[in-house]
Design an enzyme around this catalytic site. Structure first.
Site, PDB file in Angstrom:
ATOM      1  N   LYS A  75      -1.218 -17.343 -10.551  1.00  0.00           N
ATOM      2  CA  LYS A  75      -0.569 -16.025 -10.573  1.00  0.00           C
ATOM      3  C   LYS A  75       0.268 -15.804  -9.325  1.00  0.00           C
ATOM      4  CE  LYS A  75      -2.735 -11.923  -9.210  1.00  0.00           C
ATOM      5  NZ  LYS A  75      -2.066 -11.263  -8.177  1.00  0.00           N
ATOM      6  N   ASN A  76      -0.311 -16.077  -8.157  1.00  0.00           N
ATOM      7  CA  ASN A  76       0.400 -15.736  -6.928  1.00  0.00           C
ATOM      8  C   ASN A  76       1.631 -16.598  -6.687  1.00  0.00           C
ATOM      9  OD1 ASN A  76      -1.363 -13.671  -6.540  1.00  0.00           O
ATOM     10  ND2 ASN A  76      -2.505 -14.622  -4.863  1.00  0.00           N
ATOM     11  N   CYS A 116      -3.626  -3.872  -6.172  1.00  0.00           N
ATOM     12  CA  CYS A 116      -5.040  -3.511  -6.003  1.00  0.00           C
ATOM     13  C   CYS A 116      -5.249  -2.735  -4.709  1.00  0.00           C
ATOM     14  CB  CYS A 116      -5.904  -4.767  -5.980  1.00  0.00           C
ATOM     15  SG  CYS A 116      -6.132  -5.505  -7.601  1.00  0.00           S
ATOM     16  N   ARG A 131      -2.139  -1.795   2.991  1.00  0.00           N
ATOM     17  CA  ARG A 131      -1.370  -3.038   2.890  1.00  0.00           C
ATOM     18  C   ARG A 131       0.040  -2.787   3.407  1.00  0.00           C
ATOM     19  NH1 ARG A 131      -3.170  -5.670  -2.879  1.00  0.00           N
ATOM     20  NH2 ARG A 131      -2.476  -7.623  -1.930  1.00  0.00           N
ATOM     21  N   ASP A 150      -9.739 -13.792  -1.811  1.00  0.00           N
ATOM     22  CA  ASP A 150      -9.783 -13.515  -3.257  1.00  0.00           C
ATOM     23  C   ASP A 150     -11.046 -14.058  -3.920  1.00  0.00           C
ATOM     24  OD1 ASP A 150      -7.416 -12.186  -3.102  1.00  0.00           O
ATOM     25  OD2 ASP A 150      -6.188 -13.783  -3.951  1.00  0.00           O
ATOM     26  N   ARG A 195      -4.716  -8.802 -15.124  1.00  0.00           N
ATOM     27  CA  ARG A 195      -3.671  -9.010 -14.106  1.00  0.00           C
ATOM     28  C   ARG A 195      -3.792 -10.379 -13.481  1.00  0.00           C
ATOM     29  NH1 ARG A 195      -3.167  -4.123 -10.130  1.00  0.00           N
ATOM     30  NH2 ARG A 195      -1.657  -5.627  -9.390  1.00  0.00           N
TER      31      ARG A 195
HETATM   32  C1  UD1 Z   1      -1.517 -12.132  -0.957  1.00  0.00           C
HETATM   33  C2  UD1 Z   1      -2.092 -12.381  -2.329  1.00  0.00           C
HETATM   34  C3  UD1 Z   1      -3.508 -11.843  -2.416  1.00  0.00           C
HETATM   35  C4  UD1 Z   1      -4.371 -12.432  -1.304  1.00  0.00           C
HETATM   36  C5  UD1 Z   1      -3.697 -12.253   0.056  1.00  0.00           C
HETATM   37  C6  UD1 Z   1      -4.431 -12.960   1.183  1.00  0.00           C
HETATM   38  C7  UD1 Z   1      -0.134 -12.306  -3.766  1.00  0.00           C
HETATM   39  C8  UD1 Z   1       0.636 -11.561  -4.784  1.00  0.00           C
HETATM   40  N1  UD1 Z   1      -1.243 -11.692  -3.312  1.00  0.00           N
HETATM   41  O1  UD1 Z   1      -1.484 -10.728  -0.750  1.00  0.00           O
HETATM   42  O2  UD1 Z   1      -4.048 -12.226  -3.689  1.00  0.00           O
HETATM   43  O3  UD1 Z   1      -5.610 -11.770  -1.282  1.00  0.00           O
HETATM   44  O4  UD1 Z   1      -2.346 -12.766   0.019  1.00  0.00           O
HETATM   45  O5  UD1 Z   1      -4.584 -14.298   0.877  1.00  0.00           O
HETATM   46  O6  UD1 Z   1       0.188 -13.414  -3.392  1.00  0.00           O
HETATM   47  N2  UD1 Z   1      -0.359  -7.302   6.736  1.00  0.00           N
HETATM   48  C9  UD1 Z   1       0.178  -6.476   7.705  1.00  0.00           C
HETATM   49  N3  UD1 Z   1       1.536  -6.275   7.692  1.00  0.00           N
HETATM   50  C10 UD1 Z   1       2.352  -6.851   6.771  1.00  0.00           C
HETATM   51  C11 UD1 Z   1       1.789  -7.694   5.795  1.00  0.00           C
HETATM   52  C12 UD1 Z   1       0.431  -7.908   5.803  1.00  0.00           C
HETATM   53  O7  UD1 Z   1      -0.528  -5.937   8.534  1.00  0.00           O
HETATM   54  O8  UD1 Z   1       3.574  -6.620   6.821  1.00  0.00           O
HETATM   55  C13 UD1 Z   1      -1.819  -7.564   6.728  1.00  0.00           C
HETATM   56  C14 UD1 Z   1      -2.517  -7.086   5.467  1.00  0.00           C
HETATM   57  O9  UD1 Z   1      -2.850  -5.735   5.544  1.00  0.00           O
HETATM   58  C15 UD1 Z   1      -3.719  -8.001   5.424  1.00  0.00           C
HETATM   59  C16 UD1 Z   1      -3.187  -9.303   6.015  1.00  0.00           C
HETATM   60  O10 UD1 Z   1      -2.014  -8.966   6.717  1.00  0.00           O
HETATM   61  O11 UD1 Z   1      -4.727  -7.502   6.261  1.00  0.00           O
HETATM   62  C17 UD1 Z   1      -2.871 -10.383   5.022  1.00  0.00           C
HETATM   63  O12 UD1 Z   1      -2.065  -9.840   3.987  1.00  0.00           O
HETATM   64  P1  UD1 Z   1      -1.025 -10.724   3.161  1.00  0.00           P
HETATM   65  O13 UD1 Z   1      -1.275 -12.165   3.435  1.00  0.00           O
HETATM   66  O14 UD1 Z   1       0.323 -10.172   3.383  1.00  0.00           O
HETATM   67  O15 UD1 Z   1      -1.492 -10.410   1.677  1.00  0.00           O
HETATM   68  P2  UD1 Z   1      -0.571 -10.137   0.427  1.00  0.00           P
HETATM   69  O16 UD1 Z   1       0.655 -10.938   0.507  1.00  0.00           O
HETATM   70  O17 UD1 Z   1      -0.487  -8.668   0.190  1.00  0.00           O
END
Ligand code: UD1
Length: 417
Positions: free
Chosen positions: A23-24, A118, A123, A306, A398
């Site tokens: 999915k990701n 979710c 985030r 995850d 999802r």
């Molecule tokens: C993606 C995955 C999700 C997985 C996560 C971590 C997708 C669609 N989703 O989510 O399934 O659980 O990676 O492996 O691929 N953060 C900040 N600022 C930012 C961006 C992130 O502070 O601009 C923080 C987030 O709050 C979190 C951490 O960084 O604590 C990691 O988040 P991130 O790796 O960005 O997760 P997603 O891309 O949202």
């Protein structure tokens, strides 16, 4: 899909299960077709609501999207318009925000609503914006929309403050549309990043260093079409490995890239599980009762956040005390109260859950609060005495293709009510 899943304590799961596409990866590569500006064929695409919604957004913007079969989609973005996707579509999934990078890369401008997804903690998108700014883009958030103006967008050097999958992908997409070489330091190393890099390389962008902390992306205005097959979903595979383990089952998980699952394999082995590895399969045989372990979630190649929830569901019955530390998303323990209703003994202190293994879980009616909480509660239900009812399972669609069907195929007693 109905709104409740009913599970009866099941015999040990047995047989084999084939894993769908990731999915990701799919939700990142579908928006990346925007940069191809021509027809692309994607294979092994998981038929999931997040994927369909991502495709619907592209259709709305004028792409020609055609499903050639259940897992193959042709996307032609030649006639794409640079418009704001409607909230009713973009608000449905977090990954809709990859359109920010993709439209910025192609048109030098984009306006996208803040993403859904979710509710597993705040985030923020500050790192995404920091990356866009390093490419010369002006970023504004106004009235729930992110406005990116990239007049004179150029290559740049980005150093992320933390490892973010989403920010790495978004900046890769924007940089792919810019001439010159952009460097991203402290980039995410997830397999899905490598999959996206492989796709971008096929359409004429040059991405080097995928799978390491430093990425170099050299954009190219002369990009073309491509065919690409999405990698297997390591989170779906890990979920089935844990479900097999939790029921003391014996299951072959097929169609996987075993090295993507090394952290999961290692952690399950620590609990006493026997895992045999083949070229593209893993055979998992669970012990009658596993041993407690400590787990910390980390960016790849660490243990994936995850799979924290499914693993915890299994650890509730393991002998001894397990300590689970969630380092990625702070609200990812909301499902713990539901496991407690089933007799689990868990204490949450901040980012840590302390699980005292119990001999037995009892069936109960529980509520799923997000995608991975749903699979965790189902796993708990498979191992619990009596009947478990899981509400709020719309999340499942999802992230898992035919989760119930695949479990039934392994002998689980599970039904939609
Ligand atoms: C993606 C995955 C999700 C997985 C996560 C971590 C997708 C669609 N989703 O989510 O399934 O659980 O990676 O492996 O691929 N953060 C900040 N600022 C930012 C961006 C992130 O502070 O601009 C923080 C987030 O709050 C979190 C951490 O960084 O604590 C990691 O988040 P991130 O790796 O960005 O997760 P997603 O891309 O949202």
């Amino acid at each position: 899909m109905g709104s409740i899943i009913e599970i009866t304590k099941s015999a040990p799961l047995s047989g084999s299960v084939r894993i769908s596409g990731a999915k990701n990866s799919a939700v990142a590569i579908i928006p990346a077709t925007v940069l191809a500006g021509g027809p692309c064929v994607l294979e092994n695409v998981p038929p999931l609501t997040d994927v369909y919604n991502q495709c619907r957004i592209l259709s709305y913007l004028g792409a020609k999207v055609e499903w050639l079969d259940a897992t193959t989609v042709s996307i032609d973005t030649t006639a794409l318009r640079n418009e704001t996707p409607p909230d009713r579509l973009a608000g449905k999934l977090r990954a809709s925000y990859y359109l920010m990078g993709a439209l910025l890369g192609r048109f030098g401008l984009s306006r996208i609503g803040l993403p859904g997804g979710c509710k597993i903690g705040p985030r923020p998108i500050d790192q995404h914006l920091k990356g866009f700014q390093a490419l010369g883009c002006k970023c504004d958030i106004n009235d729930g929309y992110v406005l990116l103006e990239g007049n004179g967008l150029h290559s740049g050097h980005v150093y992320f403050d933390l490892v973010s999958v989403g920010a790495t992908i978004n900046v890769m997409l924007a940089a792919a549309g810019v001439e010159g070489t952009t460097t991203i330091e402290n980039a995410a190393r997830e397999p899905e990043i490598i999959d996206l890099a492989n796709f971008l390389n096929k359409i004429g962008v040059t991405v080097k260093g995928a799978g390491t902390g430093t990425l170099r992306i050299t954009g190219n205005r002369d990009r073309g079409w491509s065919e690409h097959s999405i990698i297997p979903d390591r989170i779906e595979a890990g979920t089935f490995m844990i479900a097999a383990t939790a029921t003391a089952g014996d299951v072959v998980v097929k169609g996987v890239i075993t090295r993507h699952l090394e952290s999961v394999t290692a952690k399950l082995r620590e609990t006493g599980v026997t895992i045999e590895e083949g070229e593209d399969w893993l055979r998992v045989s669970g012990p009658a009762r596993g041993k407690a372990v400590d787990v910390k979630t980390l960016p790849y190649p660490g243990f994936p956040t995850d799979l924290q929830q499914p693993l915890t569901a299994y650890l509730t019955r393991c002998a001894g005390t397990s300590v689970i530390t969630e380092n990625i998303f702070e609200n990812r323990f909301r499902y713990v109260d539901e496991l407690k209703r089933m007799g689990a003994n868990i204490k949450v202190e901040g980012r840590t859950a302390i699980v005292e293994g119990v001999e037995e879980l009892r069936g109960a009616t529980v509520q799923a609060s997000d995608l991975r909480a749903s699979s965790a509660l189902i796993i708990a239900g498979l191992a619990a005495r009596g009947r478990t009812r899981v509400r709020g399972i719309s999340y499942l669609k999802r992230g898992y293709h035919d989760f119930i069907g695949k479990l039934r195929q392994l002998g689980a007693e599970i039904d939609l009510v």
